[in-house]
Design an enzyme around this catalytic site. Sequence first.
Site, short mmCIF file in Angstrom:
data_model
loop_
_atom_site.label_atom_id
_atom_site.label_comp_id
_atom_site.label_asym_id
_atom_site.label_seq_id
_atom_site.Cartn_x
_atom_site.Cartn_y
_atom_site.Cartn_z
N LYS A 119 7.63 77.08 -55.07
CA LYS A 119 8.16 75.91 -54.07
C LYS A 119 8.44 76.45 -52.54
CE LYS A 119 7.06 72.65 -56.40
NZ LYS A 119 5.48 71.79 -55.78
N TYR B 96 11.48 77.94 -59.95
CA TYR B 96 10.24 76.73 -59.62
C TYR B 96 10.64 76.76 -58.41
CZ TYR B 96 9.45 71.85 -58.80
OH TYR B 96 8.82 70.52 -58.18
N SER C 160 8.30 71.36 -52.22
CA SER C 160 9.62 70.78 -52.67
C SER C 160 11.03 71.56 -51.36
CB SER C 160 10.22 70.88 -53.80
OG SER C 160 11.56 70.29 -54.18
#
Length: 279
Positions: free
Chosen positions: A187, A183, A170
């Site tokens: 990533k 998160y 991401s």
Amino acid sequence: MRAAGQLLRACSQTWKSVRMASTGVERRKPLENKVALVTASTDGIGLAIARRLAQDGAHVVVSSRKQENVDRTVATLQGEGLSVTGTVCHVGKAEDRERLVAMAVNLHGGVDILVSNAAVNPFFGNIIDATEEVWDKILHVNVKATVLMTKAVVPEMEKRGGGSVLIVSSVGAYHPFPNLGPYNVSKTALLGLTKNLAVELAPRNIRVNCLAPGLIKTNFSQVLWMDKARKEYMKESLRIRRLGNPEDCAGIVSFLCSEDASYITGETVVVGGGTASRL
């Protein structure tokens, strides 16, 4: 006269090529008869990637944690004339990973491509407030399971002389999304994983690359764009002033998995509308 005839034939061939390109007739299929596994591929970016790989000639095995999602996606893509099958797969479970690989081997004889797209995010808030349980879940699915899924396909790729692994990270790995700390960290870890796997698997003729999508309009990312004010703020940070669509990610993945990218490994491609993307 002879020169005029040659010119006429050349013009005719050029027009035929243009017409074929514009109508899709005899469209080139760079992944013809390749076998691709795509995790979390019944919605959003995963679905767009699965569709594009199949359109480019691959036999695709889709997966999701829910059977009804798998059934719906397989029916839709088969209805488009694509070679697609699917099975339930929670990538955090060893038996599910094994079943996914076994389906590809039993139906198509092996595995050439893995697109590791599955991810979770059960937390929204300040990173310091994330519980140990939140960290364990995110790192287990987003990072550890990616390694184990890759480990499961490597022997099958070796039997076919090599393959391609595409890990979905991401842009949050570079430019953290607000309130998605764990998160974002997971990533970022995938960027390092891509580099390490690329080095270790290169002698086996297996390439490993990474996709870092920006703000793509999907159900998974709606927490970032459902609020109008937040959406406009996010768009202001982009050079291309719009949210991305899942299809914006699909073509580059197909390219990276094809022989056209045979000299590319260990790289991360950002599809983020111009979002800042440097560590």
